[in-house]
Design an enzyme around this catalytic site. Structure first.
Site, PDB file in Angstrom:
ATOM      1  N   CYS A 257      29.634  -9.407 -43.876  1.00  0.00           N
ATOM      2  CA  CYS A 257      29.254  -9.508 -42.469  1.00  0.00           C
ATOM      3  C   CYS A 257      28.113 -10.523 -42.265  1.00  0.00           C
ATOM      4  CB  CYS A 257      28.903  -8.135 -41.908  1.00  0.00           C
ATOM      5  SG  CYS A 257      29.127  -8.010 -40.128  1.00  0.00           S
ATOM      6  N   HIS A 343      33.988  -4.987 -42.974  1.00  0.00           N
ATOM      7  CA  HIS A 343      33.294  -3.976 -43.772  1.00  0.00           C
ATOM      8  C   HIS A 343      34.227  -3.227 -44.716  1.00  0.00           C
ATOM      9  CE1 HIS A 343      29.281  -4.106 -41.859  1.00  0.00           C
ATOM     10  NE2 HIS A 343      29.973  -4.592 -40.842  1.00  0.00           N
ATOM     11  N   GLU A 345      33.389  -1.326 -47.010  1.00  0.00           N
ATOM     12  CA  GLU A 345      32.787  -0.013 -47.302  1.00  0.00           C
ATOM     13  C   GLU A 345      33.030   0.978 -46.170  1.00  0.00           C
ATOM     14  OE1 GLU A 345      30.092  -1.411 -44.283  1.00  0.00           O
ATOM     15  OE2 GLU A 345      31.167  -2.420 -45.894  1.00  0.00           O
TER      16      GLU A 345
END
Length: 369
Positions: A257, A343, A345
């Site tokens: 990001c 993202h 995660e």
């Protein structure tokens, strides 16, 4: 709480547009850039994501607070949004493993929140007119004063916010005898990024936003990571310098990001503020290396210039956002560096992109060999 006893509240946009609603019990005024998230779940993770610092969040999902809060489902040390705008706010919750209700949690963190807003109309308005500064307030009788206060709020463009959310001191997470060691530059890091590294047998040392390459190297890491975070990437000159030093030495480097944007800037690729950012957990991305599609979690208001990336002799575009064809991932052709705009995660999900952590570990393993 009885509906008729609730205080009136409003959303005032920078262009003068007003939407009315009701306070959810936390009276006051808050300012920030207004944005919307289309996720149907995961509101607690959204509210604690450091990337949302300085932003007023409009939730497209109609019901917020219905499953309460859980102390283990946070991405930082507290709520990071400037305020919340929603349609229906649940003062009661129904989940066995919750630690309490959302209203009490907001009051604890002194967060201004309003509900009963026509969020479908508000989201459509932001979508059409672009992200802009806004003010939310229970002081509905002083519009002129609110307009004056709003006029003094700085634009997100050019705003450095990493220093507001980064750790003040370096810290270590994981087993210090783990197979791999990673130095992470915290410009707004999410806890689940660290969890994803630790569960892959990594000991992570997290460094403040202004740490130097020498600071990060003092941990004797096998690889380096640059995190997500809030604000404009352009003012992050120290982070860009760190990225340049890592790349120059060809150490394994992974950016997510804001970290992705920092890596691009360190290679001379510029960034720009988007008309509307990507915020939600259902964004389609295509991996150009495998041809496979991924459903991804995204949260960003800036992007890197596609034309500059395509013409860069050392950079290859690896992922593309299928909604608007923006760059979603890059890798360096002759260096051990890659990054993505989304993202992997993602918490609570989706998990299509977790393989990127495995790719990072594989890069580290090959580098050590």
């Amino acid at each position: 709480m009885k509906y008729q006893t609730r205080k009136k509240a409003l959303v005032l946009l920078a262009d003068g547009t007003i939407f009315y609603g009701k306070s959810v019990g936390i009276e006051g005024t808050s300012t920030g850039e207004i944005c919307f998230n289309t996720g149907m779940t995961g509101y607690q993770e959204i509210f604690t994501d450091p990337s949302y610092f300085g932003q007023i969040m409009v939730t497209a999902n109609a019901h917020i607070g219905n499953y309460g809060v859980n102390d283990n489902e946070v991405e930082s040390d507290g709520i990071k949004i400037s305020g919340l705008v929603c349609r229906n706010f649940s003062f009661t919750h129904s989940r066995a493993d919750s630690n309490g209700n959302l209203k009490d949690w907001f009051e604890k963190h002194k967060i201004v929140a309003i509900s009963d807003v026509d969020t479908r109309a508000l989201v459509a308005y932001i979508r059409d007119n672009g992200a802009m500064n806004a003010i939310i307030s229970t002081d509905v009788d002083n519009i002129d004063a609110l307009k004056q206060q709003l006029s003094e709020v700085p634009s997100m463009e050019g705003l450095e916010l990493a220093s507001k959310v980064s750790t003040k001191e370096a810290y270590i997470v994981g087993d210090e005898n783990a197979t791999y060691r990673v130095s992470a530059l915290d410009i707004g890091i999410k806890k689940n990024i660290i969890r994803n590294l630790v569960k892959r047998d990594v000991c992570v040392k997290v460094f403040p936003y202004d740490a130097s390459f020498e600071d990060l190297s003092s941990f004797n890491p096998d690889g380096y990571f640059i995190s997500n975070g809030p604000g404009d990437p352009a003012p992050l000159h120290a982070a860009q310098k760190v990225a340049k030093e890592i790349i120059k030495r060809d150490f394994p480097l992974f950016g997510i990001c804001l970290g992705h944007q920092v890596i691009a800037l360190s290679n001379g690729i510029s960034t720009y503020k988007m008309h509307n950012g990507h915020r939600g957990i259902n964004h389609p991305v295509k991996n150009l290396l495998t041809g496979k599609g991924e459903i991804t979690s995204q949260n960003h208001g800036f992007a890197i210039h596609k034309e500059e990336t395509e013409s860069h002799k050392d950079i290859e575009i690896t992922h593309i956002h299928l909604n608007d064809n923006t760059v979603a991932g890059i890798r360096m052709k002759n260096k051990n560096t890659f990054s993505v705009q989304y993202h992997p995660e993602a918490s609570p999900g989706p998990h299509d992109s977790e393989y990127l952590f495995d790719q990072f570990i594989d890069n580290i393993r090959k580098s050590k060999e």
